[in-house]
Design a protein around this motif. Structure first.
Motif, short mmCIF file in Angstrom:
data_model
loop_
_atom_site.label_atom_id
_atom_site.label_comp_id
_atom_site.label_asym_id
_atom_site.label_seq_id
_atom_site.Cartn_x
_atom_site.Cartn_y
_atom_site.Cartn_z
N LEU A 70 0.82 -1.21 0.00
CA LEU A 70 0.00 0.00 0.00
C LEU A 70 0.86 1.26 0.00
CD1 LEU A 70 -2.82 -1.02 2.50
CD2 LEU A 70 -3.10 -0.53 0.07
N SER A 71 1.98 1.23 0.72
CA SER A 71 2.86 2.41 0.76
C SER A 71 3.44 2.72 -0.61
CB SER A 71 3.98 2.20 1.78
OG SER A 71 4.87 1.18 1.36
N GLU A 72 3.71 1.66 -1.40
CA GLU A 72 4.22 1.86 -2.76
C GLU A 72 3.13 2.42 -3.67
OE1 GLU A 72 5.68 -2.08 -3.56
OE2 GLU A 72 7.74 -1.56 -2.98
N LYS A 73 1.92 1.88 -3.54
CA LYS A 73 0.80 2.36 -4.37
C LYS A 73 0.42 3.79 -4.03
CE LYS A 73 -1.24 -2.21 -5.19
NZ LYS A 73 -2.35 -3.15 -4.84
N VAL A 99 7.84 7.46 3.74
CA VAL A 99 8.12 7.23 5.16
C VAL A 99 7.52 5.91 5.61
CG1 VAL A 99 7.71 8.06 7.51
CG2 VAL A 99 8.30 9.69 5.71
N GLU A 100 6.27 5.67 5.22
CA GLU A 100 5.61 4.42 5.60
C GLU A 100 6.25 3.22 4.89
OE1 GLU A 100 3.67 4.32 8.04
OE2 GLU A 100 3.54 6.49 8.21
N LYS A 101 6.75 3.46 3.69
CA LYS A 101 7.46 2.40 2.97
C LYS A 101 8.73 2.00 3.72
CE LYS A 101 9.40 1.32 -1.60
NZ LYS A 101 9.66 1.86 -2.97
N ALA A 102 9.45 2.99 4.19
CA ALA A 102 10.67 2.73 4.97
C ALA A 102 10.34 1.98 6.26
CB ALA A 102 11.38 4.05 5.29
N LYS A 103 9.25 2.40 6.93
CA LYS A 103 8.83 1.72 8.16
C LYS A 103 8.45 0.27 7.89
CE LYS A 103 7.12 5.82 10.62
NZ LYS A 103 5.90 6.51 11.11
N SER A 104 7.78 0.02 6.76
CA SER A 104 7.37 -1.34 6.42
C SER A 104 8.58 -2.22 6.16
CB SER A 104 6.44 -1.32 5.19
OG SER A 104 5.27 -0.58 5.44
N TYR A 105 9.56 -1.68 5.43
CA TYR A 105 10.81 -2.43 5.21
C TYR A 105 11.50 -2.73 6.55
CZ TYR A 105 11.17 -2.18 0.08
OH TYR A 105 10.98 -2.35 -1.26
N GLU A 115 18.19 3.05 3.14
CA GLU A 115 18.37 3.86 1.92
C GLU A 115 17.28 4.91 1.79
OE1 GLU A 115 18.51 0.98 -1.19
OE2 GLU A 115 20.46 0.18 -0.56
N ILE A 116 16.03 4.52 2.07
CA ILE A 116 14.91 5.48 1.98
C ILE A 116 15.07 6.57 3.03
CG2 ILE A 116 12.42 5.79 2.17
CD1 ILE A 116 12.13 2.89 1.13
#
Length: 448
Positions: free
Chosen positions: A54-57, A62-68, A93-94
């Motif tokens: 969902l963070s990618e879509k 920030v949420e993408k980094a947290k998910s990783y 990296e993010i």
């Protein structure tokens, strides 16, 4: 008993799913994934992967980094170190691209933990130090810095760099004694005791272990009590105070039994057996060591199985049962070889993960530099193209006077137009045909 935190987060998530997806939904997903980390790792991973998708879509970096980061911790806790490292590096990296030093520090801290678990202490130390640097730069509080120094001190202690370990712990001690956080002080005093134990300064080691024990007993920390009692028992044993050592080990065993910690039970049983052998209480020694040995074999704990085999071999030598002594001595030899092979394979696997991740990092850096170089070349080509475009296309020119009409509708001499729209400089000469037209065919230029 249901986990109240999980129930509350699940209820909040159910409500947020009725709304368009956003940062709040993804934040709750990652929190719930962490809540399920130990009780249901599979569910934790499913939630984190959904949050990542969902963070990618939604293009929420920030949420993408947290998910990783969440996925990295899940894989770390389940022992899948290669994937854990990959996820953590992506998260880092993010955060670096966003200039988020707090997130970057957290990613380095998890990477350090991954290397620690694989026994690669120098790399663990490297990432703990980088985590500390990031926290210092964004102005983290004293408590956060103290936690970093605690980890760094543990690394130094493991690497037998005891002066650096001690100085790291002294920094932490000053902060936590000022704040009066007893739980943290119990952990710290235990670690300081371990440093003094390695230095063979048994009196100082005993002093700090007793400080740690007093705090942990006051707080009812059963696991902490058991661990500190074990270390105190070892110190008493080194000082040849076997009665005090036995008391500590038996109290430790009771705590491990209360919390069902099989690893701790196996270790303390072996230690108790060793003390009983020294006290010539051989039947009791055999009972405890045999119990510990049985647990280590069921749980396949080679390190503690070696300790039990060493103690039971010594026991049978004291008993004069040399047949059993030889039998267990041979088992010990086989166990040592197997353990060495396993450790070697773990080390190789860890180094392989390190090699692969560093290779990917280098490839990514090469790709980035090539893109930078390509971008610079594109800028140069674009500038050159703009220069070309200045004299490109149809030029309206007067058929009589040869003036050129510019974009604003003004007519200019061709020399002026070219000078304005290019880097060319105009010089004047005369062609042969015009020369004849102006001066005649028979005109010659005399030189005097």
């Amino acid at each position: 008993m249901p986990n109240k935190k999980i129930i509350a987060l699940e209820k909040e998530l159910e409500s947020l799913r009725l709304e368009p997806p956003g940062s709040k939904l993804l934040s709750v997903m990652n929190k719930l994934a962490f809540a399920f980390l130990h009780s249901d790792p599979g569910k934790a991973e499913t939630l984190a992967l959904e949050a990542l998708d969902l963070s990618e879509k939604q293009e929420l970096p920030v949420e993408k980094a947290k998910s990783y980061a969440t996925l990295g911790v899940i894989k770390y806790e389940t022992g899948t170190f290669a994937e854990a490292m990959s996820y953590c590096r992506k998260s880092r990296e993010i955060y670096e691209e966003l200039g988020d030093r707090s997130g970057t520090a957290s990613a380095h801290n998890t990477l350090a933990g991954i290397y620690w678990s694989q026994g690669i202490m120098d790399k663990a130390l490297e990432h703990f130090l980088e985590s500390l640097r990031q926290k210092q730069e964004y102005g983290a509080g004293k408590d956060e810095l103290a936690k970093c120094y605690l980890n760094i001190g543990a690394c130094y202690c493991n690497l037998n760099r005891l002066d650096l370990a001690q100085s790291s712990y002294e920094f932490v001690q000053k902060i936590w004694e000022e704040s009066g956080d007893r739980e943290k002080l119990g952990y710290l005093y235990h670690n300081i005791g371990s440093v003094y134990g390695k230095r063979e300064e048994q009196d100082k080691a005993r002093e700090y272990f007793q400080k740690a024990l007093a705090i942990r007993e006051d707080m009812g920390d059963k696991k902490g009590i058991a661990g500190t009692l074990c270390n105190l028992g070892s110190i008493h044993e080194q000082l040849e105070d076997n009665e005090s050592a036995l008391d500590c080990f038996i109290r430790s065993l009771k705590k491990y039994e209360e919390i069902g910690n099989k690893r701790g039970i196996a270790y303390t049983c072996s230690c108790i057996g060793g003390i009983y052998t020294a006290l010539d209480r051989l039947d009791e020694a055999e009972s405890y060591i045999s119990r510990g040995l049985s647990i280590t074999r069921v749980l396949k704990m080679k390190d503690y199985e070696i300790l039990c085999l060493e103690n039971i071999t010594d026991l049978y030598e004291v008993k004069g049962d040399f047949q059993k002594a030889v039998q267990h001595s041979l088992e010990l030899k086989t166990c040592l070889e197997q353990h060495l092979n396993e450790k070697s394979m773990e080390k190789i696997a860890g180094l392989q993960v390190q090699f692969e991740t560093e290779k990917k990092e280098k490839e990514a850096e090469i790709y980035r530099l090539k893109n930078v170089e390509l971008s610079a070349m594109n800028d140069q080509l674009r500038e050159a193209l703009e220069d070309v475009k200045k004299l490109q296309g149809m030029l309206p020119i007067c058929s009589n006077c040869k003036k050129i009409r510019d974009d604003d509708g003004y007519w200019q001499q061709i020399e002026s137009y070219i000078s304005e729209h290019s880097d060319a400089q105009i010089t004047h000469g005369i062609c042969p045909e015009c020369f004849i037209e102006l001066y005649g065919k028979d005109f010659t230029l005399e030189c005097k």
